[in-house]
Design a protein around this motif. Structure first.
Motif, PDB file in Angstrom:
ATOM      1  N   ILE A 139       0.822  -1.198   0.000  1.00  0.00           N
ATOM      2  CA  ILE A 139       0.000   0.000   0.000  1.00  0.00           C
ATOM      3  C   ILE A 139       0.863   1.258   0.000  1.00  0.00           C
ATOM      4  CG2 ILE A 139      -2.065  -0.973   1.020  1.00  0.00           C
ATOM      5  CD1 ILE A 139      -1.128   0.124   3.682  1.00  0.00           C
ATOM      6  N   PHE A 174       1.243  -5.894   5.167  1.00  0.00           N
ATOM      7  CA  PHE A 174       0.400  -4.710   5.314  1.00  0.00           C
ATOM      8  C   PHE A 174       1.073  -3.652   6.172  1.00  0.00           C
ATOM      9  CE2 PHE A 174      -2.999  -2.326   7.375  1.00  0.00           C
ATOM     10  CZ  PHE A 174      -3.681  -1.887   6.270  1.00  0.00           C
ATOM     11  N   ILE A 175       1.641  -4.097   7.301  1.00  0.00           N
ATOM     12  CA  ILE A 175       2.242  -3.148   8.239  1.00  0.00           C
ATOM     13  C   ILE A 175       3.512  -2.539   7.667  1.00  0.00           C
ATOM     14  CG2 ILE A 175       3.278  -2.934  10.510  1.00  0.00           C
ATOM     15  CD1 ILE A 175       0.316  -3.223  10.571  1.00  0.00           C
ATOM     16  N   VAL A 176       4.352  -3.382   7.046  1.00  0.00           N
ATOM     17  CA  VAL A 176       5.610  -2.876   6.515  1.00  0.00           C
ATOM     18  C   VAL A 176       5.357  -1.846   5.422  1.00  0.00           C
ATOM     19  CG1 VAL A 176       7.701  -3.496   5.286  1.00  0.00           C
ATOM     20  CG2 VAL A 176       6.869  -4.952   7.103  1.00  0.00           C
ATOM     21  N   LEU A 189       2.677  -0.200   5.001  1.00  0.00           N
ATOM     22  CA  LEU A 189       2.028   0.953   5.635  1.00  0.00           C
ATOM     23  C   LEU A 189       3.091   1.922   6.133  1.00  0.00           C
ATOM     24  CD1 LEU A 189      -0.426   2.358   6.946  1.00  0.00           C
ATOM     25  CD2 LEU A 189      -0.083   0.912   8.902  1.00  0.00           C
ATOM     26  N   ALA A 190       4.113   1.370   6.771  1.00  0.00           N
ATOM     27  CA  ALA A 190       5.223   2.200   7.220  1.00  0.00           C
ATOM     28  C   ALA A 190       5.899   2.845   6.017  1.00  0.00           C
ATOM     29  CB  ALA A 190       6.219   1.364   8.006  1.00  0.00           C
ATOM     30  N   PHE A 206       3.830   5.799   4.947  1.00  0.00           N
ATOM     31  CA  PHE A 206       4.082   6.938   5.834  1.00  0.00           C
ATOM     32  C   PHE A 206       5.417   7.583   5.484  1.00  0.00           C
ATOM     33  CE2 PHE A 206       1.509   5.527   9.820  1.00  0.00           C
ATOM     34  CZ  PHE A 206       0.386   6.020   9.222  1.00  0.00           C
ATOM     35  N   PHE A 207       6.431   6.723   5.353  1.00  0.00           N
ATOM     36  CA  PHE A 207       7.799   7.201   5.179  1.00  0.00           C
ATOM     37  C   PHE A 207       7.928   8.001   3.889  1.00  0.00           C
ATOM     38  CE2 PHE A 207      12.315   6.728   4.235  1.00  0.00           C
ATOM     39  CZ  PHE A 207      12.840   7.107   5.458  1.00  0.00           C
ATOM     40  N   GLY A 249       5.921  11.245   3.988  1.00  0.00           N
ATOM     41  CA  GLY A 249       6.566  12.200   4.877  1.00  0.00           C
ATOM     42  C   GLY A 249       7.819  12.783   4.267  1.00  0.00           C
ATOM     43  N   LEU A 250       8.592  11.911   3.607  1.00  0.00           N
ATOM     44  CA  LEU A 250       9.840  12.361   2.984  1.00  0.00           C
ATOM     45  C   LEU A 250       9.551  13.374   1.888  1.00  0.00           C
ATOM     46  CD1 LEU A 250      12.574  11.352   3.822  1.00  0.00           C
ATOM     47  CD2 LEU A 250      12.616   9.881   1.828  1.00  0.00           C
ATOM     48  N   CYS A 258       7.198  15.486   1.906  1.00  0.00           N
ATOM     49  CA  CYS A 258       6.939  16.766   2.565  1.00  0.00           C
ATOM     50  C   CYS A 258       8.219  17.369   3.124  1.00  0.00           C
ATOM     51  CB  CYS A 258       5.934  16.596   3.691  1.00  0.00           C
ATOM     52  SG  CYS A 258       4.338  16.102   3.114  1.00  0.00           S
ATOM     53  N   VAL A 259       9.165  16.512   3.508  1.00  0.00           N
ATOM     54  CA  VAL A 259      10.431  17.036   4.026  1.00  0.00           C
ATOM     55  C   VAL A 259      11.166  17.775   2.913  1.00  0.00           C
ATOM     56  CG1 VAL A 259      12.699  16.384   4.916  1.00  0.00           C
ATOM     57  CG2 VAL A 259      10.656  15.304   5.822  1.00  0.00           C
TER      58      VAL A 259
END
Lengths: 332, 352
Positions: free
Chosen positions: A73, A127-129, A131-132, A135-136, A139-140, A142-143
């Motif tokens: 995802i 799913f969790i990996v 998902l992270a 996010f990563f 977020g990057l 936006c950084v």
């Protein structure tokens, strides 16, 4: 042979889902032609490809992962990150467009590899990996910048606005060429190479694949790597359309890609997929969007609702197919 | 040594330790973090604020814990939050005179009931049609915001009816925000239900092995169905709190990515995402920890857009800590080899 048996055979066929998808696409397109003036123009058809080139590539990528029974995802965020990195590098470091493209593709490859590595080596939930990962990557993006960066690179703009005429009055873009090439190569890889067959075997039953001596771990990592690469390639194509980097690019593209893949006949439990079918999955989404544009009064969120109900329809159909197959097997 | 190991291997160790670290960090680097002011008959302060905001997450994670306990997942919670807010605000109405079209109580009940139906839809797909939970709830995730948009006709409805804001803020005369009371009530109700009935055990047994549970006579389908309905209700209540906080229905942004935070709190609380044994207390502390982390990062000066980067690192870190193969990697230190091998084997046997 009774009618019921013939019907069961048809439903059990490998291409049943694919057939349903094509028929659905045909019906939707016919409704469009009947209802709207100008829908029958060849360019409307080509626009389906031009608008959805990035989604086609993303769908190819996710199909690899869905085939092995996993999920990714992070696609939409990687697309946004690719756009942003390309824009940043081209505008602020004056690197050559070709080098930038190669760099972002390597980035996507690495991104997919790391996700695959974590999932396979540490037995973490995909799913969790991812998902992270989502996010990563978001977020990057936006950084790097929270504002839009426009791409003014001349070569890039020239490629973006290039028109390739297939018919006297119908053209496609460079992105479509890339998308179609990706689709063809992936279909061949999945069908005729060792790697492709390993993926199908792994998705069918991981335990048996392992016992047969197939390199399950490597194949899994490779599938996620392919998906990461496809995401960044989709990002390149997306940036050709948008000609900018922006943190909110391609939000939710992974869900569109998953639903296209499912509508195109991919079984989410893994092991079953037919890439040309997924192309039609994307095109069906495109047709619905075109409907909404042609109608002019419907709101954009109808796309989402229609897609969700189609998704629902196909998922229910899949579960019925699986039940049917089990019954046939037990009868035999 | 053994007592230390006992403490560190307790399921609440990780979330409490993380929370403790965050608070310690704040004690030194965020001036006035623990200050609580008494103003206009209410308590103000960062800590109160964290509790207020994390209440929404707690309510969500209660539903998510049970769903994950059965080995499922519900990624539609965020969209359901948007729908719940939309229904409630639509019924109360956005008239500028500050009057409600429909009594607020009925509007709230209607919103929660609608969310229960949505949860039932998820439950039906998962338990009856045997669709993978992630995919089944994906449908509602895709459609949910569209449905919320349809209800509000594509606009944000602002509610001027005063009592509606009490749910997410403070009722005049109370010193603490209402959300905290709602969350506490939910926790108590759920804990009593799980302790006094065997539902909690059934949920666990379904999560560990649904086939075996079926043969022992547990109605697996019924349990799974109920769990999703409960998750829908939780999301509905959270949606009321969320929309009441801003006194508006925002179909686009209400509860955006909230389900991910809820999953994260459950994982942080020590519940394995593959199902089985679940820890409500862990999830609650996990939710508070995550909200504290968010507030801390804001206090340090990280912008809301960059926040996900840090969250991602935390997620990976937590999952690595939970991963058996990662633990094995570290226990290969010679003197521990035999011991850990034994416990590993025991775990494998227990799993089988």
């Amino acid at each position: 042979m009774s009618f019921k048996k013939i019907w069961e055979r048809i439903v059990d066929s490998k291409y049943f889902s694919f057939g349903v998808t094509i028929v659905l696409f045909g019906i939707l397109y016919a409704i469009g032609i009947l209802n709207f003036k100008g829908f029958s123009k060849s360019q409307v058809f080509f626009n389906l490809f031009i608008d959805n080139a990035a989604l086609i590539i993303a769908t190819v990528g996710i199909t690899f992962v869905l085939l092995i029974g996993g999920i990714d995802i992070s696609i939409g965020s990687v697309v946004a990150l690719t756009c942003m990195v390309s824009a940043q590098l081209m505008e602020n470091t004056k690197l050559d467009a070709g080098i930038v493209t190669i760099l972002v593709l390597i980035m996507g490859l690495a991104f997919g590899f790391i996700q695959g590595f974590l999932i396979t080596k540490f037995n973490m939930q995909p799913f969790i990996v991812t998902l992270a990962g989502q996010f990563f990557a978001r977020g990057l993006t936006c950084v790097i910048s929270t504002d839009t960066i426009n791409i003014t690179n001349e070569t890039y703009n020239a490629i973006a606005s290039a028109r390739i005429y297939l018919l006297p009055k119908g053209f496609i873009s460079a992105g479509v060429l890339i998308a179609i090439l990706t689709l063809i190569i992936s279909t061949i890889v999945l069908r005729y190479t060792k790697f492709g067959r390993n993926i199908y075997a792994l998705g069918g039953n991981e335990q048996s694949a392992l016992l047969m001596g197939l390199p399950t771990g490597k194949t899994k990592i490779a599938a996620y790597t392919v998906c990461g690469f496809c995401s960044s390639l989709a990002g390149v194509v997306y940036s050709l359309i948008m000609l900018s980097g922006y943190p909110l690019h391609a939000v939710g593209m992974e869900m569109d890609a998953i639903s296209s893949s499912v509508i195109g006949g991919t079984l989410l439990s893994g092991g079953v997929a037919f890439l040309p079918g997924t192309l039609f999955g994307v095109l069906i989404q495109g047709v619905i969007q075109t409907f909404i544009t042609f109608n002019g009064r419907l709101s954009a969120w109808w796309t989402r609702i229609v897609i969700a109900s189609l998704l629902c329809l196909f998922i229910v159909m899949q579960s019925l197919i699986t039940k049917n197959r089990k019954r046939i097997n037990s009868n035999n | 040594m053994t007592t230390l190991k006992k403490i560190t291997s307790h399921h609440l160790f990780l979330p409490i330790f993380a929370l403790f670290l965050l608070l310690l960090f704040n004690a030194f680097f965020t001036p006035g973090f623990f200050m609580i002011k008494f103003q206009n008959g209410q308590l103000y302060g960062r800590v109160i604020d964290i509790l207020n905001r994390s209440s929404i997450l707690i309510v969500l994670s209660l539903g998510m814990t049970l769903v994950i306990g059965t080995g499922g997942i519900d990624i539609s919670q965020g969209s359901v939050i948007a729908i719940s807010g939309a229904i409630c605000c639509y019924l109360i109405g956005g008239s500028g005179s500050g009057e409600a079209n429909v009594p607020m109580f009925i509007a709230c009940i209607a919103a929660i009931a609608a969310c229960a139906i949505l949860g039932a839809w998820n439950g039906f797909l998962v338990s009856k049609l045997k669709i993978q939970p992630m995919v089944a709830t994906l449908i509602l995730l895709t459609a949910g915001r569209g449905i919320a948009m349809l209800i509000t006709k594509g606009q944000n409805i602002t509610v001027y009816y005063k009592p509606f804001t009490y749910i997410g803020n403070t009722i005049p005369g109370n010193i603490l925000p209402t959300t905290i009371f709602i969350a506490t009530a939910m926790i108590i109700l759920l804990v009593i239900t799980l302790k006094k009935t065997s539902i909690g055990m059934f949920v666990q047994s379904v999560g560990i092995n649904s086939t075996a549970s079926h043969y022992t006579g547990i109605k697996v389908n019924k349990i799974i169905f109920m769990v999703y309905v409960f998750s829908g209700i939780c999301a509905g209540i959270a949606g009321l709190m969320e929309s009441s906080m801003i006194a508006a229905a925002d179909p686009n942004n209400a509860g955006l990515n909230m389900e991910l935070d809820a999953i994260l709190s459950v994982a942080l609380g020590g519940t394995l995402l593959s199902g089985g044994k679940f820890y409500l207390g862990g999830s609650v502390i996990g939710a508070i920890t995550i909200q504290t982390m968010t507030t801390t990062l804001y206090a340090v000066g990280v912008s809301s857009e960059q926040l996900p980067v840090y969250k991602a690192i935390v997620v990976i870190f937590i999952c690595l800590l939970q991963s058996e193969s990662f633990k094995a990697l570290f226990s290969r230190i010679p003197e521990n080899l035999k011991k850990s091998k034994l416990t590993e084997d025991k775990k494998v046997v227990m799993k089988v």
